[in-house]
Design a protein around this motif. Structure first.
Motif, PDB file in Angstrom:
ATOM      1  N   LYS A 155       0.922  -1.089  -0.416  1.00  0.00           N
ATOM      2  CA  LYS A 155       0.038  -0.338  -0.027  1.00  0.00           C
ATOM      3  C   LYS A 155       0.930   1.448  -0.067  1.00  0.00           C
ATOM      4  CE  LYS A 155      -4.126  -3.028   0.550  1.00  0.00           C
ATOM      5  NZ  LYS A 155      -4.168  -3.697  -0.833  1.00  0.00           N
ATOM      6  N   LYS A 156       2.069   1.137  -0.604  1.00  0.00           N
ATOM      7  CA  LYS A 156       2.486   3.031   0.009  1.00  0.00           C
ATOM      8  C   LYS A 156       3.556   2.236  -2.655  1.00  0.00           C
ATOM      9  CE  LYS A 156       3.177   4.016   3.711  1.00  0.00           C
ATOM     10  NZ  LYS A 156       3.314   4.907   4.635  1.00  0.00           N
ATOM     11  N   CYS A 157       2.530   2.370  -2.882  1.00  0.00           N
ATOM     12  CA  CYS A 157       2.934   1.886  -4.323  1.00  0.00           C
ATOM     13  C   CYS A 157       4.039   3.076  -4.603  1.00  0.00           C
ATOM     14  CB  CYS A 157       1.610   1.747  -5.389  1.00  0.00           C
ATOM     15  SG  CYS A 157       0.811   0.544  -4.839  1.00  0.00           S
ATOM     16  N   LYS A 158       3.687   4.619  -4.087  1.00  0.00           N
ATOM     17  CA  LYS A 158       4.246   5.198  -5.567  1.00  0.00           C
ATOM     18  C   LYS A 158       5.874   5.467  -4.572  1.00  0.00           C
ATOM     19  CE  LYS A 158       1.025   7.659  -8.060  1.00  0.00           C
ATOM     20  NZ  LYS A 158       0.241   6.556  -9.303  1.00  0.00           N
ATOM     21  N   ALA A 159       5.663   4.921  -3.633  1.00  0.00           N
ATOM     22  CA  ALA A 159       7.201   5.339  -2.530  1.00  0.00           C
ATOM     23  C   ALA A 159       7.840   4.122  -2.581  1.00  0.00           C
ATOM     24  CB  ALA A 159       6.587   5.288  -1.741  1.00  0.00           C
ATOM     25  N   GLY A 160       7.554   2.583  -3.685  1.00  0.00           N
ATOM     26  CA  GLY A 160       8.390   1.793  -4.303  1.00  0.00           C
ATOM     27  C   GLY A 160       9.842   1.787  -4.214  1.00  0.00           C
ATOM     28  N   PRO A 161      10.585   0.758  -4.171  1.00  0.00           N
ATOM     29  CA  PRO A 161      10.495  -0.700  -4.508  1.00  0.00           C
ATOM     30  C   PRO A 161       9.969  -0.632  -2.536  1.00  0.00           C
ATOM     31  CG  PRO A 161      12.236  -0.544  -4.366  1.00  0.00           C
ATOM     32  CD  PRO A 161      12.134   1.130  -5.142  1.00  0.00           C
ATOM     33  N   ASN A 162       9.747  -1.492  -1.958  1.00  0.00           N
ATOM     34  CA  ASN A 162       9.111  -1.279  -0.366  1.00  0.00           C
ATOM     35  C   ASN A 162       9.624  -2.600   0.432  1.00  0.00           C
ATOM     36  OD1 ASN A 162       7.688   1.593   0.364  1.00  0.00           O
ATOM     37  ND2 ASN A 162       6.192   0.493  -1.290  1.00  0.00           N
ATOM     38  N   LEU A 163      10.141  -1.923   1.830  1.00  0.00           N
ATOM     39  CA  LEU A 163       9.963  -3.599   2.498  1.00  0.00           C
ATOM     40  C   LEU A 163       9.524  -3.608   4.072  1.00  0.00           C
ATOM     41  CD1 LEU A 163      13.691  -3.554   3.809  1.00  0.00           C
ATOM     42  CD2 LEU A 163      14.159  -3.148   1.227  1.00  0.00           C
ATOM     43  N   VAL A 164      10.048  -4.640   4.776  1.00  0.00           N
ATOM     44  CA  VAL A 164      10.205  -4.718   6.344  1.00  0.00           C
ATOM     45  C   VAL A 164      10.906  -5.305   6.410  1.00  0.00           C
ATOM     46  CG1 VAL A 164       8.122  -5.525   7.905  1.00  0.00           C
ATOM     47  CG2 VAL A 164       7.029  -4.288   6.068  1.00  0.00           C
ATOM     48  N   MET A 165      12.301  -4.727   7.324  1.00  0.00           N
ATOM     49  CA  MET A 165      13.186  -6.018   7.980  1.00  0.00           C
ATOM     50  C   MET A 165      12.625  -6.804   8.722  1.00  0.00           C
ATOM     51  SD  MET A 165      15.657  -4.619   6.273  1.00  0.00           S
ATOM     52  CE  MET A 165      17.118  -5.201   7.046  1.00  0.00           C
ATOM     53  N   PRO A 166      12.891  -7.525   9.782  1.00  0.00           N
ATOM     54  CA  PRO A 166      12.893  -8.491  10.462  1.00  0.00           C
ATOM     55  C   PRO A 166      12.526  -8.008  11.795  1.00  0.00           C
ATOM     56  CG  PRO A 166      15.105  -9.687   9.842  1.00  0.00           C
ATOM     57  CD  PRO A 166      14.633  -7.789  10.086  1.00  0.00           C
ATOM     58  N   ASP A 167      12.233  -6.161  12.243  1.00  0.00           N
ATOM     59  CA  ASP A 167      12.605  -5.821  13.388  1.00  0.00           C
ATOM     60  C   ASP A 167      10.985  -4.668  13.011  1.00  0.00           C
ATOM     61  OD1 ASP A 167      12.780  -3.717  12.060  1.00  0.00           O
ATOM     62  OD2 ASP A 167      14.638  -3.014  13.769  1.00  0.00           O
ATOM     63  N   LYS A 168      10.381  -5.303  11.727  1.00  0.00           N
ATOM     64  CA  LYS A 168       8.544  -5.196  11.441  1.00  0.00           C
ATOM     65  C   LYS A 168       8.977  -3.370  10.987  1.00  0.00           C
ATOM     66  CE  LYS A 168       7.020  -8.027  12.891  1.00  0.00           C
ATOM     67  NZ  LYS A 168       7.598  -9.664  12.297  1.00  0.00           N
ATOM     68  N   THR A 169      10.061  -3.206  10.924  1.00  0.00           N
ATOM     69  CA  THR A 169      10.494  -1.523  10.341  1.00  0.00           C
ATOM     70  C   THR A 169      10.746  -1.338   9.082  1.00  0.00           C
ATOM     71  OG1 THR A 169      12.063  -0.936  12.240  1.00  0.00           O
ATOM     72  CG2 THR A 169      12.157   1.355  10.681  1.00  0.00           C
ATOM     73  N   ARG A 170       9.384  -0.675   8.415  1.00  0.00           N
ATOM     74  CA  ARG A 170       9.484  -0.403   6.760  1.00  0.00           C
ATOM     75  C   ARG A 170      10.679   0.240   6.658  1.00  0.00           C
ATOM     76  NH1 ARG A 170       4.069  -0.873   3.631  1.00  0.00           N
ATOM     77  NH2 ARG A 170       3.451  -1.710   5.510  1.00  0.00           N
ATOM     78  N   HIS A 171      10.877  -0.058   4.728  1.00  0.00           N
ATOM     79  CA  HIS A 171      11.614   0.908   4.304  1.00  0.00           C
ATOM     80  C   HIS A 171      11.029   1.493   2.615  1.00  0.00           C
ATOM     81  CE1 HIS A 171      14.652   1.040   7.266  1.00  0.00           C
ATOM     82  NE2 HIS A 171      14.475  -0.058   7.917  1.00  0.00           N
ATOM     83  N   SER A 172      10.700   2.578   2.253  1.00  0.00           N
ATOM     84  CA  SER A 172      10.661   2.715   1.057  1.00  0.00           C
ATOM     85  C   SER A 172      11.304   3.320   0.227  1.00  0.00           C
ATOM     86  CB  SER A 172       9.200   3.689   1.505  1.00  0.00           C
ATOM     87  OG  SER A 172       8.020   2.776   1.915  1.00  0.00           O
ATOM     88  N   ARG A 173      11.469   3.245  -0.970  1.00  0.00           N
ATOM     89  CA  ARG A 173      12.841   4.032  -1.904  1.00  0.00           C
ATOM     90  C   ARG A 173      13.605   3.551  -1.892  1.00  0.00           C
ATOM     91  NH1 ARG A 173       9.056   8.127  -1.180  1.00  0.00           N
ATOM     92  NH2 ARG A 173       8.203   8.951  -2.570  1.00  0.00           N
ATOM     93  N   VAL A 174      13.946   1.900  -1.580  1.00  0.00           N
ATOM     94  CA  VAL A 174      15.028   1.331  -1.320  1.00  0.00           C
ATOM     95  C   VAL A 174      16.052   1.416  -2.663  1.00  0.00           C
ATOM     96  CG1 VAL A 174      17.152  -0.423   0.112  1.00  0.00           C
ATOM     97  CG2 VAL A 174      14.288   0.300   0.784  1.00  0.00           C
ATOM     98  N   ARG A 175      17.350   1.134  -2.727  1.00  0.00           N
ATOM     99  CA  ARG A 175      17.888   0.911  -3.392  1.00  0.00           C
ATOM    100  C   ARG A 175      18.671  -0.157  -4.040  1.00  0.00           C
ATOM    101  NH1 ARG A 175      14.161   2.704  -6.288  1.00  0.00           N
ATOM    102  NH2 ARG A 175      14.168   4.530  -7.098  1.00  0.00           N
ATOM    103  N   ALA A 176      19.913  -0.664  -4.581  1.00  0.00           N
ATOM    104  CA  ALA A 176      20.259  -1.889  -4.446  1.00  0.00           C
ATOM    105  C   ALA A 176      21.555  -1.038  -3.089  1.00  0.00           C
ATOM    106  CB  ALA A 176      20.725  -2.383  -5.557  1.00  0.00           C
TER     107      ALA A 176
END
Length: 195
Positions: A155-176
């Motif tokens: 649900k954060k399509c415009k801010a992709g790519p999105n990921l959630v780390m093991p501690d449940k922290t969400r990150h958006s616009r993550v680059r390699a």
């Protein structure tokens, strides 16, 4: 060779509750009851399972009624309970014996990184992000301790790519190029995963 002949009869047992018999880790299939004649395994019907509430404590006297099957060839008896009620204490009922619990190996839980695989995130670098994560985890030699799980929309399509780390922290616009710093920030290094 045919099926062994069995005689069906009703039964009523009074004894001390020793514990439930559980299958597959969560399905209650039967119970163990100690009587003056010995210990008995009693299979539970749905009705009997429902009548077990509140749950009896180990050693509690119970009165169990149901159906017993006697094998005409070897004389073995199997019990199937229909109703279970708390019985008044009887001096002739055996004292409860401790129930040996099977030892289970603790499975190490793996850390899990969730990565969105919907089209908007993929267009914004989601595939490269997953490839970069796999490579970095392999380089750090922690690929066996960390699972990358591809998910549906976060649900954060415009801010992709999105990921959630093991501690449940969400990150958006993550680059390699951000992966190494991100893994360090969340303690996903070989030294920390080993401890």
């Amino acid at each position: 060779m045919g099926k062994p002949k069995r005689t069906h009869q009703t039964f009523q047992l009074t004894g001390n509750f020793l514990g439930f018999v559980v299958k597959d880790g969560f399905k209650v299939k039967g119970m163990r009851v100690a009587t003056p004649k010995g210990e008995h395994y009693i299979k539970l019907t749905r009705e009997a399972r429902a009548s077990c509430f509140p749950l009896p404590a180990v050693g509690m006297p119970l009165q169990v009624t149901g159906e017993q099957k006697v094998d005409d060839e070897d004389g073995s008896i199997t019990y199937k309970a229909r109703q279970i009620v708390i019985a008044p204490p009887l001096s002739t009922v055996m004292a409860p014996t401790p129930i040996p619990q099977p030892q289970r190996k603790k499975q190490a839980t793996k850390a899990c990184i969730l990565v969105c695989r919907k089209s908007d995130c993929c267009k914004r670098g989601g595939r490269e992000l997953i490839a970069g994560l796999r490579k970095e985890l392999g380089d750090r030699q922690i690929a066996e301790q960390v699972v990358i799980r591809e998910t549906g929309c976060m649900k954060k399509c415009k801010a992709g790519p999105n990921l959630v780390m093991p501690d449940k922290t969400r990150h958006s616009r993550v680059r390699a190029k951000d992966i190494a710093a991100l893994l360090d920030k969340h303690g996903l290094s070989r030294d920390r995963m080993a401890g």
